[in-house]
Each structure stands twice: as structure tokens, then as C-alpha cells.
Write a protein that holds these residues in place. Structure first.
Motif, PDB file in Angstrom:
ATOM      1  N   THR A 140     -45.971 -13.321 -50.884  1.00 38.95           N
ATOM      2  CA  THR A 140     -45.314 -12.061 -50.565  1.00 38.95           C
ATOM      3  C   THR A 140     -44.826 -12.101 -49.131  1.00 38.95           C
ATOM      4  OG1 THR A 140     -45.523  -9.646 -50.638  1.00 38.95           O
ATOM      5  CG2 THR A 140     -47.359 -10.860 -49.681  1.00 38.95           C
ATOM      6  N   ARG A 141     -43.839 -11.282 -48.862  1.00 38.89           N
ATOM      7  CA  ARG A 141     -43.431 -11.035 -47.475  1.00 38.89           C
ATOM      8  C   ARG A 141     -44.358  -9.951 -46.944  1.00 38.89           C
ATOM      9  NH1 ARG A 141     -39.612 -13.118 -43.605  1.00 38.89           N
ATOM     10  NH2 ARG A 141     -39.632 -11.604 -41.925  1.00 38.89           N
ATOM     11  N   LEU A 142     -45.155 -10.257 -45.949  1.00 37.62           N
ATOM     12  CA  LEU A 142     -46.181  -9.338 -45.481  1.00 37.62           C
ATOM     13  C   LEU A 142     -45.569  -8.082 -44.859  1.00 37.62           C
ATOM     14  CD1 LEU A 142     -48.602 -11.887 -43.762  1.00 37.62           C
ATOM     15  CD2 LEU A 142     -48.937 -10.731 -45.962  1.00 37.62           C
ATOM     16  N   GLY A 143     -46.175  -6.945 -45.152  1.00 39.94           N
ATOM     17  CA  GLY A 143     -45.807  -5.693 -44.505  1.00 39.94           C
ATOM     18  C   GLY A 143     -44.550  -5.039 -45.003  1.00 39.94           C
ATOM     19  N   THR A 144     -44.090  -5.387 -46.238  1.00 38.30           N
ATOM     20  CA  THR A 144     -42.853  -4.807 -46.740  1.00 38.30           C
ATOM     21  C   THR A 144     -43.052  -3.963 -47.984  1.00 38.30           C
ATOM     22  OG1 THR A 144     -42.398  -6.798 -48.057  1.00 38.30           O
ATOM     23  CG2 THR A 144     -41.463  -6.707 -45.834  1.00 38.30           C
ATOM     24  N   GLY A 146     -45.332  -0.767 -49.922  1.00 38.74           N
ATOM     25  CA  GLY A 146     -46.303   0.319 -49.823  1.00 38.74           C
ATOM     26  C   GLY A 146     -46.341   0.937 -48.437  1.00 38.74           C
ATOM     27  N   SER A 147     -47.521   1.318 -47.966  1.00 41.93           N
ATOM     28  CA  SER A 147     -47.674   1.995 -46.684  1.00 41.93           C
ATOM     29  C   SER A 147     -47.291   1.073 -45.540  1.00 41.93           C
ATOM     30  CB  SER A 147     -49.121   2.452 -46.505  1.00 41.93           C
ATOM     31  OG  SER A 147     -49.515   3.313 -47.551  1.00 41.93           O
ATOM     32  N   PRO A 148     -46.716   1.626 -44.479  1.00 43.95           N
ATOM     33  CA  PRO A 148     -46.386   0.794 -43.319  1.00 43.95           C
ATOM     34  C   PRO A 148     -47.610   0.043 -42.823  1.00 43.95           C
ATOM     35  CG  PRO A 148     -45.446   2.998 -43.083  1.00 43.95           C
ATOM     36  CD  PRO A 148     -46.359   3.031 -44.284  1.00 43.95           C
ATOM     37  N   ALA A 149     -47.433  -1.229 -42.522  1.00 40.97           N
ATOM     38  CA  ALA A 149     -48.571  -2.057 -42.136  1.00 40.97           C
ATOM     39  C   ALA A 149     -49.218  -1.581 -40.840  1.00 40.97           C
ATOM     40  CB  ALA A 149     -48.133  -3.513 -42.004  1.00 40.97           C
ATOM     41  N   ALA A 150     -48.450  -0.887 -39.989  1.00 41.63           N
ATOM     42  CA  ALA A 150     -49.007  -0.436 -38.725  1.00 41.63           C
ATOM     43  C   ALA A 150     -49.960   0.740 -38.898  1.00 41.63           C
ATOM     44  CB  ALA A 150     -47.874  -0.041 -37.775  1.00 41.63           C
ATOM     45  N   THR A 151     -49.945   1.354 -40.075  1.00 40.90           N
ATOM     46  CA  THR A 151     -50.770   2.535 -40.307  1.00 40.90           C
ATOM     47  C   THR A 151     -52.007   2.168 -41.114  1.00 40.90           C
ATOM     48  OG1 THR A 151     -48.757   3.887 -40.375  1.00 40.90           O
ATOM     49  CG2 THR A 151     -50.790   4.864 -41.250  1.00 40.90           C
ATOM     50  N   PRO A 152     -53.205   2.359 -40.550  1.00 38.63           N
ATOM     51  CA  PRO A 152     -54.431   2.053 -41.315  1.00 38.63           C
ATOM     52  C   PRO A 152     -54.568   2.985 -42.517  1.00 38.63           C
ATOM     53  CG  PRO A 152     -54.888   2.290 -38.964  1.00 38.63           C
ATOM     54  CD  PRO A 152     -53.509   2.806 -39.178  1.00 38.63           C
ATOM     55  N   LEU A 153     -55.104   2.479 -43.601  1.00 36.66           N
ATOM     56  CA  LEU A 153     -55.387   3.321 -44.759  1.00 36.66           C
ATOM     57  C   LEU A 153     -56.742   4.000 -44.567  1.00 36.66           C
ATOM     58  CD1 LEU A 153     -54.299   1.089 -47.794  1.00 36.66           C
ATOM     59  CD2 LEU A 153     -53.027   2.946 -46.704  1.00 36.66           C
ATOM     60  N   PRO A 154     -56.897   5.201 -45.100  1.00 34.10           N
ATOM     61  CA  PRO A 154     -58.185   5.886 -44.959  1.00 34.10           C
ATOM     62  C   PRO A 154     -59.273   5.210 -45.790  1.00 34.10           C
ATOM     63  CG  PRO A 154     -56.733   7.122 -46.409  1.00 34.10           C
ATOM     64  CD  PRO A 154     -55.905   6.025 -45.815  1.00 34.10           C
ATOM     65  N   VAL A 155     -60.486   5.242 -45.285  1.00 38.12           N
ATOM     66  CA  VAL A 155     -61.644   4.707 -46.001  1.00 38.12           C
ATOM     67  C   VAL A 155     -62.200   5.823 -46.881  1.00 38.12           C
ATOM     68  CG1 VAL A 155     -63.920   3.654 -45.785  1.00 38.12           C
ATOM     69  CG2 VAL A 155     -62.139   3.155 -44.087  1.00 38.12           C
ATOM     70  N   PRO A 156     -62.425   5.563 -48.178  1.00 34.17           N
ATOM     71  CA  PRO A 156     -62.978   6.607 -49.055  1.00 34.17           C
ATOM     72  C   PRO A 156     -64.280   7.188 -48.511  1.00 34.17           C
ATOM     73  CG  PRO A 156     -62.239   4.725 -50.339  1.00 34.17           C
ATOM     74  CD  PRO A 156     -62.162   4.319 -48.903  1.00 34.17           C
ATOM     75  N   ASP A 157     -64.487   8.453 -48.787  1.00 34.49           N
ATOM     76  CA  ASP A 157     -65.685   9.139 -48.293  1.00 34.49           C
ATOM     77  C   ASP A 157     -66.957   8.387 -48.678  1.00 34.49           C
ATOM     78  OD1 ASP A 157     -64.099  11.095 -47.238  1.00 34.49           O
ATOM     79  OD2 ASP A 157     -64.391  12.522 -48.881  1.00 34.49           O
ATOM     80  N   GLY A 158     -67.819   8.221 -47.711  1.00 35.30           N
ATOM     81  CA  GLY A 158     -69.117   7.593 -47.942  1.00 35.30           C
ATOM     82  C   GLY A 158     -69.124   6.091 -47.782  1.00 35.30           C
ATOM     83  N   VAL A 214     -58.742  -3.358 -48.638  1.00 28.46           N
ATOM     84  CA  VAL A 214     -59.057  -4.674 -48.076  1.00 28.46           C
ATOM     85  C   VAL A 214     -57.778  -5.459 -47.803  1.00 28.46           C
ATOM     86  CG1 VAL A 214     -60.097  -6.924 -48.555  1.00 28.46           C
ATOM     87  CG2 VAL A 214     -61.361  -4.831 -49.089  1.00 28.46           C
ATOM     88  N   MET A 215     -56.872  -5.509 -48.779  1.00 24.71           N
ATOM     89  CA  MET A 215     -55.634  -6.264 -48.605  1.00 24.71           C
ATOM     90  C   MET A 215     -54.793  -5.699 -47.473  1.00 24.71           C
ATOM     91  SD  MET A 215     -53.845  -8.865 -49.653  1.00 24.71           S
ATOM     92  CE  MET A 215     -54.186  -9.317 -51.366  1.00 24.71           C
ATOM     93  N   HIS A 216     -54.704  -4.383 -47.385  1.00 23.38           N
ATOM     94  CA  HIS A 216     -53.922  -3.756 -46.332  1.00 23.38           C
ATOM     95  C   HIS A 216     -54.498  -4.080 -44.954  1.00 23.38           C
ATOM     96  CE1 HIS A 216     -51.093  -0.686 -44.824  1.00 23.38           C
ATOM     97  NE2 HIS A 216     -52.048  -0.375 -43.962  1.00 23.38           N
ATOM     98  N   THR A 217     -55.809  -4.034 -44.842  1.00 24.20           N
ATOM     99  CA  THR A 217     -56.461  -4.331 -43.568  1.00 24.20           C
ATOM    100  C   THR A 217     -56.243  -5.785 -43.167  1.00 24.20           C
ATOM    101  OG1 THR A 217     -58.158  -2.678 -44.104  1.00 24.20           O
ATOM    102  CG2 THR A 217     -58.633  -4.205 -42.310  1.00 24.20           C
ATOM    103  N   LEU A 218     -56.343  -6.702 -44.139  1.00 25.26           N
ATOM    104  CA  LEU A 218     -56.100  -8.114 -43.860  1.00 25.26           C
ATOM    105  C   LEU A 218     -54.650  -8.350 -43.448  1.00 25.26           C
ATOM    106  CD1 LEU A 218     -58.052  -9.745 -46.831  1.00 25.26           C
ATOM    107  CD2 LEU A 218     -58.774  -9.639 -44.432  1.00 25.26           C
ATOM    108  N   THR A 219     -53.736  -7.676 -44.128  1.00 18.34           N
ATOM    109  CA  THR A 219     -52.317  -7.832 -43.809  1.00 18.34           C
ATOM    110  C   THR A 219     -52.016  -7.402 -42.378  1.00 18.34           C
ATOM    111  OG1 THR A 219     -51.630  -7.533 -46.110  1.00 18.34           O
ATOM    112  CG2 THR A 219     -49.984  -7.084 -44.411  1.00 18.34           C
ATOM    113  N   ARG A 220     -52.581  -6.290 -41.958  1.00 22.58           N
ATOM    114  CA  ARG A 220     -52.369  -5.805 -40.595  1.00 22.58           C
ATOM    115  C   ARG A 220     -52.870  -6.833 -39.580  1.00 22.58           C
ATOM    116  NH1 ARG A 220     -55.239  -1.493 -39.075  1.00 22.58           N
ATOM    117  NH2 ARG A 220     -53.712  -0.918 -37.484  1.00 22.58           N
ATOM    118  N   SER A 221     -54.017  -7.437 -39.878  1.00 18.66           N
ATOM    119  CA  SER A 221     -54.562  -8.437 -38.972  1.00 18.66           C
ATOM    120  C   SER A 221     -53.657  -9.654 -38.882  1.00 18.66           C
ATOM    121  CB  SER A 221     -55.954  -8.854 -39.455  1.00 18.66           C
ATOM    122  OG  SER A 221     -56.442  -9.958 -38.721  1.00 18.66           O
TER     123      SER A 221
END
Length: 262
Positions: A140-144, A146-158, A214-221
Motif C-alpha cells: 500500500t501507499r502509506l497514509g493515503t 482512511g483517517s489522516p495519518a497525522a491524526t491519532p485514532l482514539p483508543v477504545p474505552d478501558g 494498531v495498523m494506523h499507529t504503525l503507519t504513523r511511526s
């Protein structure tokens, strides 16, 4: 070379190249000059990138270049060495597969072939176990997507997310509300490409967006370290998630392990 929007589905071979176009000279697609376009990374370059990233991710020995691909020493009882053929799809030759497989006599040696198991299995001969669930080489081309790669996704409650990097590899772990394992993954950038590896979600915590997180967080890194193209060896279980995130199949992947000859 694959144009935008095209790929190879698991279970089907790659389409033959366009004979009407001139073939460009082969070049190093693992570390191409920037900026690059997605279509510039051809499949054989993806195979090399996958090997290099996998070696970094798993802490394996540097790959040894062979006429037919790469040999990697892992040093584990059930994974001593792996042979990765560089050819893909219709370019995989029976004579090459037989030559590599016939040279293996001990147990714990893996063979990775980017072709359908229905083609590869008859070529292996005695003493080989073939994974009944064929994988795929995906990119894949990273960061293209779904959500913008610069924006962290929220962690589910708990849930609790932890990210750390060591030896060039970034790892992500998600713990469940009770502290048990929920999901994980890691990524190994090597220049402009980055290999996603060890993706896993506990059966008790699936369909909660943890794999996407997990994938989104890895992509940002990986983007922060200059990677542009993502590569992975997908399994049937993970393929649906990856495709939903914009990954595409480039070649089928057969995994075989030597069990020894009687």
C-alpha cells in the motif's frame, strides 16, 4: 509494474505485462530516489523490501543473495533457515523450485514461493508440509487511506495502547481492560519501504477496531521515519482487514516447511 488501482488476487496469477510498451531498465526499487510514485515499486522490488524488513523485524541474520532469491538464517529449531524465491506468479519456474527444495534434507527449513499452492506443491516432492492457508504479498501507499495519518485514532474505552521502538523496529501493543492481551503489531522501515509484521488480535477482542488502531499507529511511526510504501505477508485471516485499509494483493504466497525425508 503495477499501475494505480491494479493488483493480483489470492488464487489468481498476475496478468502478463503489456507487450506493447518498452520495458524500462531494471533498477534498485528498494531505495529509489525521492519523490517516488507508487507504481515505481515493482513486485520484485516488493519481494526484496519484504525480505529486508522481515529480517530487521525478526532479528534474523542478513540475507544471503542466491541466483534465485535470498536465504535467511533464523536459528530456531522449527525455523532454522528460510529460502525466499524472488520470482512471482507466472515467472516462478518449476525447475527452480525443485532445485531449491531438493537441496534441503534437514527439518525446520522454510520455503517461500510467490505462486499458488496448487502449482507449487507437486514440485516439492517428499518431506515437505505445505500451509493449507495460502498467504499473499500485499502493499500500500502509506497514509493515503482512511483517517489522516497525522491524526491519532482514539483508543477504545478501558483499553491501553503502548508503543515503543528498539533496534529500528516499532512495536504496538493493546492491553484489554483486565490487563490481558488484546492486539499487537510491529513495523520495520528500511528506507522508503516498511514491513508490517506480527499483526495479531485476540479472538476475544476482534471487531472492535483494534487491528485498525494498531495498523494506523504503525503507519504513523513509519511515515515519521520517511517510509512511503508498506509491504506485508498477509494471511487469510488478516487479508480482509488489510484490504479495508487500502492494501492490495500483489502475488500469492505459498509457505512450505521441510519435515525431513524418510
Amino acid at each position: 509494474m503495477f499501475p494505480e488501482g491494479r493488483g493480483v488476487r489470492c488464487g489468481r496469477s498476475r496478468a502478463p505485462p503489456d507487450r506493447g510498451r518498452a520495458t524500462p531498465p531494471r533498477r534498485n526499487t528498494l531505495h529509489p530516489p525521492t519523490p517516488i510514485t507508487y507504481a515505481e515499486v515493482v513486485v520484485d522490488g516488493l519481494v526484496r523490501a519484504w525480505v529486508d524488513g522481515w529480517v530487521l523485524s525478526r532479528g534474523a541474520a542478513p540475507p544471503v543473495v542466491e541466483p534465485w532469491g535470498r536465504t535467511i538464517d533464523m536459528g530456531m529449531a522449527q525455523h532454522v533457515t528460510r529460502h525466499v524465491l524472488s520470482a512471482t506468479g507466472d515467472q516462478v519456474e518449476e525447475t527452480t523450485v525443485r532445485k531449491v527444495a531438493d537441496a534441503v534434507t534437514g527439518t525446520g527449513v522454510w520455503l517461500k514461493v510467490f505462486a499458488e499452492p496448487s502449482r507449487v506443491t507437486p514440485w516439492l516432492g517428499e518431506g515437505w508440509w505445505v500451509d493449507p492457508e495460502p498467504g499473499c504479498l500485499m502493499s500500500t501507499r502509506l497514509g493515503t487511506h482512511g483517517s489522516p495519518a497525522a491524526t491519532p485514532l482514539p483508543v477504545p474505552d478501558g483499553y491501553r495502547l503502548r508503543t515503543w521502538s528498539s533496534g529500528g523496529v516499532t512495536r504496538v501493543m493493546i492491553a484489554a481492560p483486565d490487563g490481558s492481551f488484546a492486539a499487537r503489531g510491529q513495523i520495520a522501515p528500511t528506507g522508503t519501504t516498511a514491513v508490517v509484521d506480527q499483526m495479531e488480535t485476540s479472538p476475544d477482542h476482534r471487531r472492535r477496531g483494534l487491528g485498525t488502531l494498531v495498523m494506523h499507529t504503525l503507519t504513523r511511526s513509519a511515515l515519521a521515519r520517511g517510509a512511503e510504501i508498506g509491504v506485508l505477508g498477509g494471511t487469510p485471516d488478516g487479508r480482509a482487514l488489510y484490504e479495508s485499509l487500502g492494501w492490495r494483493v500483489e502475488a500469492p504466497l505459498t509457505s512450505a516447511r521441510s519435515t525431513g525425508r524418510s
